[in-house]
Design a protein around this motif. Sequence first.
Motif, PDB file in Angstrom:
ATOM      1  N   GLU A  25      72.422  39.708  44.429  1.00 11.96           N
ATOM      2  CA  GLU A  25      71.499  38.575  44.477  1.00 11.96           C
ATOM      3  C   GLU A  25      72.254  37.247  44.437  1.00 11.96           C
ATOM      4  O   GLU A  25      71.948  36.327  45.198  1.00 11.96           O
ATOM      5  CB  GLU A  25      70.516  38.650  43.304  1.00 11.96           C
ATOM      6  CG  GLU A  25      69.545  39.808  43.415  1.00 11.96           C
ATOM      7  CD  GLU A  25      68.673  39.988  42.181  1.00 11.96           C
ATOM      8  OE1 GLU A  25      68.661  39.086  41.297  1.00 11.96           O
ATOM      9  OE2 GLU A  25      67.992  41.025  42.107  1.00 11.96           O
ATOM     10  N   THR A  33      72.815  46.595  35.970  1.00  9.34           N
ATOM     11  CA  THR A  33      72.225  45.265  36.103  1.00  9.34           C
ATOM     12  C   THR A  33      73.175  44.333  36.841  1.00  9.34           C
ATOM     13  O   THR A  33      72.770  43.588  37.741  1.00  9.34           O
ATOM     14  CB  THR A  33      71.886  44.695  34.702  1.00  9.34           C
ATOM     15  OG1 THR A  33      71.035  45.621  34.032  1.00  9.34           O
ATOM     16  CG2 THR A  33      71.200  43.350  34.807  1.00  9.34           C
ATOM     17  N   THR A  81      73.249  44.847  40.695  1.00  5.63           N
ATOM     18  CA  THR A  81      72.073  44.274  41.356  1.00  5.63           C
ATOM     19  C   THR A  81      72.172  42.755  41.405  1.00  5.63           C
ATOM     20  O   THR A  81      71.947  42.133  42.450  1.00  5.63           O
ATOM     21  CB  THR A  81      70.785  44.691  40.613  1.00  5.63           C
ATOM     22  OG1 THR A  81      70.689  46.118  40.652  1.00  5.63           O
ATOM     23  CG2 THR A  81      69.556  44.063  41.229  1.00  5.63           C
TER      24      THR A  81
END
Length: 184
Positions: free
Chosen positions: A176, A169, A172
């Motif tokens: 972002e 997580t 990712t």
Amino acid sequence: MNDTTPNTLNALNSRHGKLLDPETLRIHRRLPGNIDRVWSYVTDPDLRRQWLAGGTTALQPQADFELVWRNEELSASSAERPEGMPAEHRATCRVLEVDPPRYLRYAWPDAGEVTIELEQDGAEVLLTLTHRLLERPALRLNVAAGWHAHLARLVALVSGDAPPSLWATWKTLRAEYEELLCVR
């Protein structure tokens, strides 16, 4: 009236944190249940280590406590750990203010100051996390992705769902946040 269907909560709880100013990150999350239960996940070392860090707890102003991160224990495998990230990280933090079960503010050496505020809102608890004094862009980036990933685990645990793998997580989210915070 709040729309608290699972899809709405998932969208709300997936929102990225926002910079209030260049050195202050704020993230909001909604969790089911009562404030005392959520407070226990914030302050009880055994519950806290399931989503953030183990260690010790102190709930008096000016008291020190230790946070111990073992993020591989929160991940699907040790192979997910990003290069350069330690298997274990420790920090001795200092409580600045506390008002159980609503408010905790502490100093985190070399990483700023964290405030966690809880507010009962019907059958849910609004959690507001504010991390101040994020002086370096790389620190802002890692902290934003880190809090977001750790809070995703907290939301899942309190909701009775399987928590996501922390490192997967985080990777990712880091990409972002790199775009959102314009950090290269």
